[in-house]
Design an enzyme around this catalytic site. Structure first.
Site, PDB file in Angstrom:
ATOM      1  N   ASP A  84      -4.468  -1.143 -13.917  1.00 40.70           N
ATOM      2  CA  ASP A  84      -3.297  -1.152 -13.042  1.00 40.70           C
ATOM      3  C   ASP A  84      -2.148  -1.891 -13.738  1.00 40.70           C
ATOM      4  O   ASP A  84      -2.335  -3.018 -14.207  1.00 40.70           O
ATOM      5  CB  ASP A  84      -3.699  -1.871 -11.732  1.00 40.70           C
ATOM      6  CG  ASP A  84      -2.660  -1.744 -10.655  1.00 40.70           C
ATOM      7  OD1 ASP A  84      -1.915  -0.747 -10.652  1.00 40.70           O
ATOM      8  OD2 ASP A  84      -2.604  -2.646  -9.789  1.00 40.70           O
ATOM      9  N   GLU A 135       5.097   5.028 -15.178  1.00 41.26           N
ATOM     10  CA  GLU A 135       5.971   4.539 -14.096  1.00 41.26           C
ATOM     11  C   GLU A 135       7.443   4.628 -14.478  1.00 41.26           C
ATOM     12  O   GLU A 135       7.839   4.318 -15.589  1.00 41.26           O
ATOM     13  CB  GLU A 135       5.618   3.092 -13.732  1.00 41.26           C
ATOM     14  CG  GLU A 135       6.552   2.546 -12.653  1.00 41.26           C
ATOM     15  CD  GLU A 135       6.101   1.224 -12.040  1.00 41.26           C
ATOM     16  OE1 GLU A 135       4.892   1.021 -11.889  1.00 41.26           O
ATOM     17  OE2 GLU A 135       6.994   0.419 -11.715  1.00 41.26           O
ATOM     18  N   HIS A 177       5.144  -4.500  -3.702  1.00 42.98           N
ATOM     19  CA  HIS A 177       3.788  -5.070  -3.738  1.00 42.98           C
ATOM     20  C   HIS A 177       3.705  -6.261  -2.772  1.00 42.98           C
ATOM     21  O   HIS A 177       4.661  -7.006  -2.626  1.00 42.98           O
ATOM     22  CB  HIS A 177       3.467  -5.589  -5.147  1.00 42.98           C
ATOM     23  CG  HIS A 177       3.231  -4.499  -6.138  1.00 42.98           C
ATOM     24  ND1 HIS A 177       3.890  -4.406  -7.331  1.00 42.98           N
ATOM     25  CD2 HIS A 177       2.374  -3.439  -6.112  1.00 42.98           C
ATOM     26  CE1 HIS A 177       3.457  -3.351  -8.009  1.00 42.98           C
ATOM     27  NE2 HIS A 177       2.543  -2.736  -7.292  1.00 42.98           N
ATOM     28  N   HIS A 208       2.641   2.948  -4.938  1.00 45.63           N
ATOM     29  CA  HIS A 208       2.148   1.561  -5.058  1.00 45.63           C
ATOM     30  C   HIS A 208       2.523   0.797  -3.797  1.00 45.63           C
ATOM     31  O   HIS A 208       3.283   1.274  -2.971  1.00 45.63           O
ATOM     32  CB  HIS A 208       2.791   0.902  -6.293  1.00 45.63           C
ATOM     33  CG  HIS A 208       2.168   1.329  -7.584  1.00 45.63           C
ATOM     34  ND1 HIS A 208       1.428   0.476  -8.364  1.00 45.63           N
ATOM     35  CD2 HIS A 208       2.148   2.517  -8.212  1.00 45.63           C
ATOM     36  CE1 HIS A 208       0.994   1.128  -9.432  1.00 45.63           C
ATOM     37  NE2 HIS A 208       1.419   2.382  -9.366  1.00 45.63           N
ATOM     38  N   GLY A 210       0.665  -0.162  -1.201  1.00 42.38           N
ATOM     39  CA  GLY A 210       0.133   0.499   0.001  1.00 42.38           C
ATOM     40  C   GLY A 210      -0.085  -0.439   1.186  1.00 42.38           C
ATOM     41  O   GLY A 210      -0.149   0.012   2.330  1.00 42.38           O
ATOM     42  N   ASN A 232      -4.074  -3.290  -2.465  1.00 43.61           N
ATOM     43  CA  ASN A 232      -4.675  -4.495  -3.015  1.00 43.61           C
ATOM     44  C   ASN A 232      -4.619  -5.644  -2.002  1.00 43.61           C
ATOM     45  O   ASN A 232      -5.643  -6.104  -1.500  1.00 43.61           O
ATOM     46  CB  ASN A 232      -3.956  -4.879  -4.330  1.00 43.61           C
ATOM     47  CG  ASN A 232      -4.622  -6.048  -5.024  1.00 43.61           C
ATOM     48  OD1 ASN A 232      -5.728  -6.451  -4.669  1.00 43.61           O
ATOM     49  ND2 ASN A 232      -3.959  -6.603  -6.015  1.00 43.61           N
ATOM     50  N   THR A 233      -3.400  -6.069  -1.657  1.00 42.10           N
ATOM     51  CA  THR A 233      -3.222  -7.254  -0.814  1.00 42.10           C
ATOM     52  C   THR A 233      -3.988  -7.154   0.504  1.00 42.10           C
ATOM     53  O   THR A 233      -4.554  -8.141   0.981  1.00 42.10           O
ATOM     54  CB  THR A 233      -1.718  -7.468  -0.540  1.00 42.10           C
ATOM     55  OG1 THR A 233      -1.035  -7.489  -1.798  1.00 42.10           O
ATOM     56  CG2 THR A 233      -1.459  -8.770   0.192  1.00 42.10           C
TER      57      THR A 233
HETATM   58  P1  13P Z   1      -0.394  -4.000  -2.466  1.00 43.61           P
HETATM   59  O1  13P Z   1      -0.962  -5.276  -2.976  1.00 43.61           O
HETATM   60  O2  13P Z   1       0.932  -4.182  -1.814  1.00 43.61           O
HETATM   61  O3  13P Z   1      -1.355  -3.262  -1.598  1.00 43.61           O
HETATM   62  O4  13P Z   1      -0.091  -3.072  -3.738  1.00 43.61           O
HETATM   63  C1  13P Z   1      -1.135  -2.693  -4.570  1.00 43.61           C
HETATM   64  C2  13P Z   1      -0.628  -1.964  -5.755  1.00 43.61           C
HETATM   65  O5  13P Z   1       0.336  -1.254  -5.709  1.00 43.61           O
HETATM   66  C3  13P Z   1      -1.392  -2.117  -7.013  1.00 43.61           C
HETATM   67  O6  13P Z   1      -0.734  -1.526  -8.078  1.00 43.61           O
END
Ligand code: 13P
Length: 288
Positions: A84, A135, A177, A208, A210, A232-233
């Site tokens: 990533d 990107e 993010h 990204h 999400g 991710n978060t």
């Molecule tokens: P988030 O942490 O906002 O969900 O984003 C994850 C992401 O885009 C990883 O590349």
């Protein structure tokens, strides 16, 4: 066996759904995500940031762990192991370590340099059957040390990068993010529409940031060509909240509640619930 993300994303683009990329931090994360994808018969992408790569003792450790898990847990759905927001050097390290998918984030370079480095990586990845994400336009906020200004992508530049033969394209469309601020203006669907028109119907687009995007915006983004969504978060927040509850309720003090397999279990269940919810929303259940 790890697979490139190409086939799963081509199918998602054509079938109007999206495959989730869920970032991993350790064994518990990887196990929770793999088991949930298997339970839902969904293809899945495990994302690894360079910071998480270091934390997990290097890319070879991660390849070994994930390949071992796929066999040990009897995972049958397609699984891509994806770098990533990779740097140029990081991309090569992951290619050599056995990753099946790479993101080269050259968005902070001038467009000519982004194009040149991406062009080179397209060739290397193609020769090894590895999928490559590029990107254009930076995603706002911070992803494990990678800070983006949140510039909205230029559709013409998106076409230039797409024409190099990348597998999928991440374009900044107002996404951020981490948690979205109260005053967030939302996704720029006008820009997404233009990008989609420029790159054509066959190019899977990547969203990204999400975490925290409302369901209606996710659905609209998918209808406009988004076929991969990164989360991710949200898994981190769910894990932390469930772990905090366990400790605050004093469960670690009862019997062998301090056993790490018990202590981490509620957090793992919380990750599973988050991944389940996203797979439902993205529409990738039963598409494996
Ligand atoms: P988030 O942490 O906002 O969900 O984003 C994850 C992401 O885009 C990883 O590349």
């Amino acid at each position: 066996m790890l697979v490139s993300a190409k086939e799963m994303l081509t199918k998602a683009r054509a079938g109007h759904y999206a495959v989730g990329q869920f970032n991993i931090n350790n064994l518990e994360w990887a196990k929770a995500i793999l088991l949930t994808a298997e339970e839902m018969k969904s293809p899945v992408i495990l994302g690894v940031s360079e910071g998480a790569g270091k934390y997990m003792c290097g890319y070879k450790t991660i390849v070994g762990m994930v390949e071992g898990m796929i066999e040990g847990l009897g995972i049958t759905v397609p699984v891509a192991l994806h770098l990533d927001h990779g740097s140029y050097e990081g991309a090569y390290k992951c290619i050599n370590a056995g990753f099946s998918s790479i993101m080269f984030d050259g968005s902070h370079y001038p467009i000519d340099e982004n194009l040149a480095k991406t062009r080179e990586l397209v060739e290397v990845c193609n020769s090894k059957g590895i999928s490559l994400e590029a990107e254009v336009g930076a995603i706002g906020g911070e992803e494990d040390g990678v800070v983006g200004g949140g510039e909205v992508a230029d559709p013409k530049e998106c076409k230039m990068i797409a024409d190099l033969g990348v597998t999928m394209l991440a374009a900044g469309i107002g996404n951020i993010h981490g948690k979205y601020p109260e005053n967030w203006a939302g996704l720029r669907f006008d820009v997404l529409e233009k990008i989609s028109a420029e790159v054509g119907e066959a190019m899977p687009l990547v969203l990204h940031g999400g975490t925290g995007i409302p369901a209606d915006m996710i659905k609209k983004a998918i209808s406009l060509g988004v076929s991969k969504i990164n989360v991710n978060t949200e898994c981190q927040l769910a894990f932390a909240a469930a772990t905090r509850t366990y400790v605050e309720e004093g469960k670690d003090l009862v019997g062998k509640g301090f056993d790490p397999r018990k202590l981490l279990a509620p957090g793992v269940e919380a990750i599973k619930a988050t991944v389940r919810e996203k797979i439902e929303l993205f529409g990738s259940a039963n598409k494996a």
